[in-house]
Design an enzyme around this catalytic site. Structure first.
Site, PDB file in Angstrom:
ATOM      1  N   GLY A  77     -12.483 -18.717  29.250  1.00  0.00           N
ATOM      2  CA  GLY A  77     -13.330 -17.544  29.055  1.00  0.00           C
ATOM      3  C   GLY A  77     -14.373 -17.396  30.158  1.00  0.00           C
ATOM      4  CD  GLU A 135     -15.880 -27.295  21.905  1.00  0.00           C
ATOM      5  OE1 GLU A 135     -15.587 -26.874  23.038  1.00  0.00           O
ATOM      6  OE2 GLU A 135     -15.960 -26.558  20.917  1.00  0.00           O
ATOM      7  NE  ARG A 156     -14.320 -25.032  10.723  1.00  0.00           N
ATOM      8  CZ  ARG A 156     -15.544 -25.493  10.414  1.00  0.00           C
ATOM      9  NH1 ARG A 156     -15.794 -26.802  10.432  1.00  0.00           N
ATOM     10  NH2 ARG A 156     -16.498 -24.662  10.085  1.00  0.00           N
ATOM     11  CB  CYS A 157     -15.823 -22.925  18.060  1.00  0.00           C
ATOM     12  SG  CYS A 157     -15.785 -21.601  16.878  1.00  0.00           S
ATOM     13  CD  GLU A 187     -16.687 -19.111  19.318  1.00  0.00           C
ATOM     14  OE1 GLU A 187     -16.867 -20.146  20.005  1.00  0.00           O
ATOM     15  OE2 GLU A 187     -15.810 -19.013  18.460  1.00  0.00           O
ATOM     16  N   GLY A 229     -11.553 -21.350  25.002  1.00  0.00           N
ATOM     17  CA  GLY A 229     -12.280 -22.409  25.694  1.00  0.00           C
ATOM     18  C   GLY A 229     -12.825 -21.944  27.028  1.00  0.00           C
ATOM     19  CG  ASP A 230     -14.480 -24.925  29.557  1.00  0.00           C
ATOM     20  OD1 ASP A 230     -15.279 -24.540  28.679  1.00  0.00           O
ATOM     21  OD2 ASP A 230     -14.437 -26.103  29.990  1.00  0.00           O
ATOM     22  CG  ASN A 244      -9.558 -22.496  16.415  1.00  0.00           C
ATOM     23  OD1 ASN A 244      -9.395 -21.370  16.871  1.00  0.00           O
ATOM     24  ND2 ASN A 244     -10.754 -23.045  16.319  1.00  0.00           N
TER      25      ASN A 244
END
Ligand code: G3H
Length: 579
Positions: free
Chosen positions: A332, A474, A380-381, A347, A329-330, A248
């Protein structure tokens, strides 16, 4: 439509006249078009006086000014093609960057990104790097870091200012890629690049101040010790930072890692997201050119491309990485579990809640929900992903947000629509699944559900309860759930029992309520009377629980990308200073 013909991105907003949009689509074979080609498809500016003279029915005859303008646009775009010429092969496939050289992979294979706004038609082709090429990138970075760490700080800063200038001067092709690869609205795409240049300049200035000072400790402040030892502490670079930005913000969240890394004396290896790879390669060319101009080591900035499934694990478990800076995302979470004594900065998303008290300024809160929830289609996060409205303000808030949603323009990124196609069909399917689950369990849609391919129309989902997935997951899409709450405790349960803890916001005119709730929200940041947001980019940015680890923001990233080094002077005899 208002056009700024000096701005190539604005030119992208116009449908081509020669052969229409279908012809434009046919001409955009994966990876084959140049930025110049895309822009040459745009029609000339309308000369209204000529249209009037011709009875308003024929195309205006070009005036001298128009012809001059066309010539200068052609010249400008030709020079952009020239600037970025090295990053493409003759067949239009994009290359990868190691040790200052743009290369084709020895794998002989390529990967591709798609155009989300064009039913996921192929967009660009780029190299599928091998593990050996990943090794080469780390080796080049290691060698460059050793030289760079011995380069004066002011020279490192000068390099970053040079990069920022290149990015500003050559932003248009990069922004055009953001429009095509991630369906970012044209205006936001340009903003992302310019914001990134500003971030780079700021990182240079912050680094010069922060890294130019160290600490001196005297031993005698510790019980029993005399003043016979002095400890000089400096911040030194970690070595090689592996930078993994998300789709993004493939440019901005790349430079938010690269700029602090470089000013601190590190080198970087970058793995761009599949959607966003080519924007990232354009960005890398700005770095490469600045390295050449400033005579900096060629291997400071390396970019490897390919499928995460093929080189992702290899990269994140590579012994050459001294820090992994990841936004995404996940995935991470598994990277974090596998990181073996390598520090991580991560993040990983959020479920940012917006708590609206009965005394809140409803219009302010509604604007924050509409802007915070729906800009870049909720991808957006820090998007507002849950509204917690006290029951006695919920009706008026829901109506106010609904009105603002109805004013949103849904359409194509080139046309600067507010709501554009989501990045993939899978994302749109996921969003649809969340909405279906909520509706099945009794939630009420304030706008009709509508979807075409990846394009999902914005919707406010009222009367969401804690049994619905939408209360906890989310969406990363233009869908905002509203939970009506009776008490502050009930609202805080949704915030603090979430697996995420990135940001939250609270709307009230009562400063005591605001501060109390901000203190009780277990999130990395709380915004009072404003929507969640990462920027300005020098603010600290961090999440708790599954939202991430470590803190970003320019100075925090510089700190994360350095470590303390102590040199202790042992005196033969204690010495106490006089003045
Ligand atoms: O998507 C995650 C970004 O860090 C959010 O940044 O608040 O500037 O949109 P933003």
């Amino acid at each position: 439509m208002k056009l700024c013909w000096k701005d190539p991105i604005a030119a992208l907003q116009v449908r081509p006249v020669r052969g229409g949009f279908a012809a434009e689509k046919r001409s955009r074979v994966a990876g084959k078009e140049s930025v110049g080609d895309v822009l040459r498809l745009a029609p000339p500016p309308r000369a209204t006086a000529d249209v009037a003279r011709a009875g308003g029915t024929t195309r205006p005859r070009p005036t001298h000014a128009t012809r001059d303008f066309r010539r200068s646009l052609r010249r400008a775009m030709a020079s952009e093609d020239e600037f970025y010429a090295d990053i493409r092969s003759a067949d239009g496939t994009y290359k990868f960057l190691v040790d200052g050289a743009w290369r084709e992979s020895s794998s002989g294979r390529t990967c591709g990104s798609v155009a989300p706004a064009d039913a996921n038609a192929p967009a660009y082709a780029f190299q599928a790097c091998t593990q050996g090429e990943v090794d080469e990138a780390f080796a080049a970075a290691r060698a460059a870091h050793r030289q760079w760490a011995r380069t004066p700080l002011h020279e490192r800063a000068a390099l970053l200012h040079e990069v920022a200038a290149e990015m500003r001067a050559h932003h248009a092709p990069m922004a055009a890629c953001l429009v095509r690869e991630i369906a970012k609205p044209a205006k936001d795409a340009k903003t992302e690049v310019i914001r990134s240049a500003d971030l780079i300049d700021y990182a240079a200035e912050e680094g010069v101040r922060a890294l130019g000072v160290g600490t001196l400790l005297h031993a005698d402040s510790f019980p029993g010790a005399k003043r016979d030892k002095m400890c000089m502490v400096s911040k030194v670079p970690l070595g090689v930072v592996l930078c993994i930005p998300p789709f993004n913000y493939p440019v901005n969240l790349a430079v938010s890692k690269i700029a602090p890394a470089l000013i601190a004396g590190n080198a970087v290896v970058i793995k761009p997201p599949t959607q966003g790879t080519v924007a990232g390669l354009h960005m890398a060319e700005c770095f490469r050119r600045a390295l050449v101009t400033r005579g900096a080591p060629a291997g400071l900035v390396n970019v490897v491309t390919g499928k995460g499934s093929e080189i992702g694990d290899y990269l994140t478990s590579h012994p050459g990485a001294n820090l992994i800076s990841f936004t995404g995302g996940d995935t991470g979470l598994s990277v974090a579990k596998k990181a073996n004594m390598v520090p991580i900065q991560m993040e990983l998303g959020g479920k940012d809640a917006c708590l609206v008290f009965p005394d809140a300024d409803v219009n302010l809160a509604a604007s924050a929900v509409a802007k915070g929830g729906f800009s870049y289609s909720g991808q957006r996060c820090t998007a507002v992903k849950l509204v917690l409205a006290f029951e006695n303000i919920a009706d008026v808030l829901v109506e106010s947000v609904s009105k603002k949603i109805e004013a949103l323009k849904v359409g194509r990124p080139e046309d600067d629509a507010d709501i554009t196609a989501l990045v993939s069909k899978a994302s749109a399917d996921f969003v649809q699944g969340l909405v279906e689950d909520a509706v099945k369990k009794g939630a009420v849609l304030k706008q009709p559900w509508r979807r075409e391919d990846n394009l999902v129309w914005p919707v406010l989902v009222d009367h969401v309860t804690d049994e619905m997935r939408l209360a906890w997951e989310e969406p990363f899409g233009p869908v905002v759930p509203v939970v009506r709450v009776k008490t502050e405790e009930e609202a805080l349960k949704f915030v603090n029992e979430s697996k995420y803890g990135l940001q939250g916001c609270v709307f009230t005119k009562n400063v005591d309520d605001a501060i109390r709730v901000a203190d009780l929200m277990e999130t990395g940041t709380v915004q009072i009377n404003g929507p969640p947001a990462r920027g300005p980019d020098h603010f600290p940015f961090q999440g708790v629980r599954d939202s991430g680890i470590g803190s970003q923001g320019i100075i925090n990233s510089i700190d994360t990308m350095t470590k303390a080094k102590s040199v202790v002077i042992n005196l033969a005899k204690p010495s106490y200073a006089l003045a």
